[in-house]
Design an enzyme around this catalytic site. Structure first.
Site, PDB file in Angstrom:
ATOM      1  N   HIS A 111       6.737   4.029   0.739  1.00  0.00           N
ATOM      2  CA  HIS A 111       6.271   2.772   0.153  1.00  0.00           C
ATOM      3  C   HIS A 111       7.400   2.141  -0.668  1.00  0.00           C
ATOM      4  O   HIS A 111       8.373   2.800  -1.010  1.00  0.00           O
ATOM      5  CB  HIS A 111       5.122   3.019  -0.834  1.00  0.00           C
ATOM      6  CG  HIS A 111       4.003   3.864  -0.330  1.00  0.00           C
ATOM      7  ND1 HIS A 111       2.778   3.348   0.020  1.00  0.00           N
ATOM      8  CD2 HIS A 111       3.903   5.207  -0.132  1.00  0.00           C
ATOM      9  CE1 HIS A 111       1.976   4.325   0.409  1.00  0.00           C
ATOM     10  NE2 HIS A 111       2.636   5.464   0.315  1.00  0.00           N
ATOM     11  N   TYR A 112       7.208   0.872  -1.027  1.00  0.00           N
ATOM     12  CA  TYR A 112       7.951   0.326  -2.168  1.00  0.00           C
ATOM     13  C   TYR A 112       6.943  -0.082  -3.236  1.00  0.00           C
ATOM     14  O   TYR A 112       5.765  -0.327  -2.944  1.00  0.00           O
ATOM     15  CB  TYR A 112       8.872  -0.830  -1.791  1.00  0.00           C
ATOM     16  CG  TYR A 112       8.247  -2.081  -1.219  1.00  0.00           C
ATOM     17  CD1 TYR A 112       7.122  -2.688  -1.768  1.00  0.00           C
ATOM     18  CD2 TYR A 112       8.837  -2.715  -0.123  1.00  0.00           C
ATOM     19  CE1 TYR A 112       6.589  -3.849  -1.258  1.00  0.00           C
ATOM     20  CE2 TYR A 112       8.311  -3.875   0.414  1.00  0.00           C
ATOM     21  CZ  TYR A 112       7.182  -4.441  -0.158  1.00  0.00           C
ATOM     22  OH  TYR A 112       6.649  -5.590   0.368  1.00  0.00           O
ATOM     23  N   THR A 113       7.398  -0.139  -4.480  1.00  0.00           N
ATOM     24  CA  THR A 113       6.474  -0.363  -5.593  1.00  0.00           C
ATOM     25  C   THR A 113       6.158  -1.831  -5.825  1.00  0.00           C
ATOM     26  O   THR A 113       5.133  -2.155  -6.429  1.00  0.00           O
ATOM     27  CB  THR A 113       7.063   0.209  -6.899  1.00  0.00           C
ATOM     28  OG1 THR A 113       8.284  -0.484  -7.198  1.00  0.00           O
ATOM     29  CG2 THR A 113       7.319   1.702  -6.771  1.00  0.00           C
ATOM     30  N   GLU A 175       7.031   6.732  -3.301  1.00  0.00           N
ATOM     31  CA  GLU A 175       7.209   5.340  -3.728  1.00  0.00           C
ATOM     32  C   GLU A 175       8.680   5.110  -4.081  1.00  0.00           C
ATOM     33  O   GLU A 175       9.309   5.966  -4.710  1.00  0.00           O
ATOM     34  CB  GLU A 175       6.341   5.020  -4.935  1.00  0.00           C
ATOM     35  CG  GLU A 175       4.852   4.908  -4.646  1.00  0.00           C
ATOM     36  CD  GLU A 175       4.452   3.525  -4.144  1.00  0.00           C
ATOM     37  OE1 GLU A 175       5.360   2.668  -3.967  1.00  0.00           O
ATOM     38  OE2 GLU A 175       3.244   3.309  -3.929  1.00  0.00           O
ATOM     39  N   HIS A 223       4.026   2.588   4.950  1.00  0.00           N
ATOM     40  CA  HIS A 223       2.679   2.176   4.541  1.00  0.00           C
ATOM     41  C   HIS A 223       2.164   1.085   5.477  1.00  0.00           C
ATOM     42  O   HIS A 223       0.983   1.033   5.818  1.00  0.00           O
ATOM     43  CB  HIS A 223       2.720   1.669   3.095  1.00  0.00           C
ATOM     44  CG  HIS A 223       1.374   1.594   2.451  1.00  0.00           C
ATOM     45  ND1 HIS A 223       1.180   1.069   1.193  1.00  0.00           N
ATOM     46  CD2 HIS A 223       0.134   1.969   2.878  1.00  0.00           C
ATOM     47  CE1 HIS A 223      -0.100   1.128   0.874  1.00  0.00           C
ATOM     48  NE2 HIS A 223      -0.756   1.676   1.888  1.00  0.00           N
ATOM     49  N   ASP A 233       5.014  -2.757   2.983  1.00  0.00           N
ATOM     50  CA  ASP A 233       6.037  -1.837   2.488  1.00  0.00           C
ATOM     51  C   ASP A 233       6.284  -0.649   3.406  1.00  0.00           C
ATOM     52  O   ASP A 233       5.367  -0.218   4.104  1.00  0.00           O
ATOM     53  CB  ASP A 233       5.665  -1.352   1.073  1.00  0.00           C
ATOM     54  CG  ASP A 233       4.281  -0.744   0.982  1.00  0.00           C
ATOM     55  OD1 ASP A 233       3.332  -1.351   1.485  1.00  0.00           O
ATOM     56  OD2 ASP A 233       4.145   0.352   0.399  1.00  0.00           O
TER      57      ASP A 233
END
Length: 341
Positions: A111-113, A175, A223, A233
């Protein structure tokens, strides 16, 4: 009268002798018994040696695998053994562990935040979302662990891949601090790149997790792969090909196979593009690869977002959500290389 009786007696005697001669000719002769091979004695298979359980400050551990890693089965433990403590009874590990088990951790999701470093930490530790690990963007050598790998973290949400759903139950989530994207005047999403330091951290962390839990390439996902209609993401700037080429992590297509499918696709792709049967064929191929979508036979919003998610991962040069000949060729090459079991 006497003569008559004499003749009758003589006839009976002759008949009796003849019968006895016939009996002798057909007398039973016992057959020579045929010797039968004795059944082979099976050598008992030695039971695999049970692993030694070590004790450290009251916590028990074992790290020896007894099961078959080819089946993604594993009995090794990467944490302390959790056991019941029933009142009045003693739980013993005389026959521990059974070989019929495997890891809960079957997927790795990236993921990215969409937040900066400080806010990422706050949200992922103080609110109702979380991840097992957080990769910062501060240039140090630290990776933050937020959730025990044996516990579920709340990172995937409503999610599907191939025959599995609710992937929080079976995954580890990473993440990565990254602010995500902004939209330009035309509405196109412009994504922020990841730093080299972050990519190296993610690669090292992912490699360790994949190796320990024997996670197959088909289960290392974005994700956006497992929730394509609602998530983007880690987006098209994440270097999936670099992870595949340099670290042997995840999936990627073979260029020769892609080119072969592309040569075939270019002959009739444009003419068939709007045919419901062709759209259905593409939707079926996306579903076969792993994506969850309805087979509507139409270029609907769900199909467009699924194509966009696929392009984020495997064709980052063009992520407009429109199926073109090259995207179609890549999808076919991937299905050929990673067939669903």
């Amino acid at each position: 009268m006497r003569k008559t009786l004499y003749i009758i007696g003589l006839s009976t005697f002759v008949f009796s002798c003849t019968s006895q001669q016939n009996v002798k000719k057909t007398a039973y002769k016992p057959k020579t018994p045929v010797s039968q091979a004795k059944p082979a004695v099976k050598t008992p298979v030695a039971e695999a040696a049970k692993p030694k359980i070590t004790n450290d400050h009251g916590a028990e551990f074992f790290t020896v695998n007894l099961a078959d890693p080819k089946n993604n089965d594993n009995t090794a433990s990467y944490g302390s053994i959790v056991s019941a403590k029933p009142a009045g009874y003693k739980v013993v590990k005389t026959y521990f562990p059974a070989i019929g088990q495997n890891f809960r951790q079957r997927y790795l999701i990236l993921h990215y935040t969409a937040l900066a470093d400080d806010k990422s930490i706050t949200v992922l530790t103080q609110q109702g979302v979380s991840a097992h690990y957080l990769v910062n963007n501060t240039g140090d050598n630290e990776i933050y662990q937020l959730v025990d790998e044996n516990k579920r973290s709340y990172h995937a949400g409503v999610s599907n891949w191939r025959n599995d759903k609710n992937l929080n139950d079976t995954s580890i989530g990473i993440e990565i601090v990254n602010t995500g994207y902004t939209a330009d005047a035309t509405g196109k999403k412009i994504f922020v790149p990841f730093s080299d330091d972050q990519v190296k951290k993610v690669a090292a962390l992912a490699k360790d997790i994949v190796n320990r839990y024997q996670i197959p390439a088909t289960n290392v996902l974005a994700h956006s792969d497992i929730a394509p209609t609602r998530k983007q993401d880690p987006g098209p700037m994440f270097p999936w090909k670099k992870l595949y080429d340099e670290y042997q992590i995840g999936m990627w297509y073979d260029e020769a196979a892609k080119q072969s499918f592309l040569d075939l696709a270019q002959t009739d792709f444009a003419t068939r593009y709007s045919e419901p049967s062709f759209i259905f064929l593409i939707q079926t191929a996306l579903q076969k690869f792993g994506y969850y979508l309805d087979l509507s036979g139409k270029w609907d919003d769900g199909t467009k977002k699924t194509i966009e998610a696929f392009q984020y991962h495997f064709r980052p040069q063009n992520y407009d959500g429109i199926m073109d000949a090259e995207t179609w060729a890549i999808l076919q090459a991937l299905n050929q290389k990673y067939p669903a079991k």
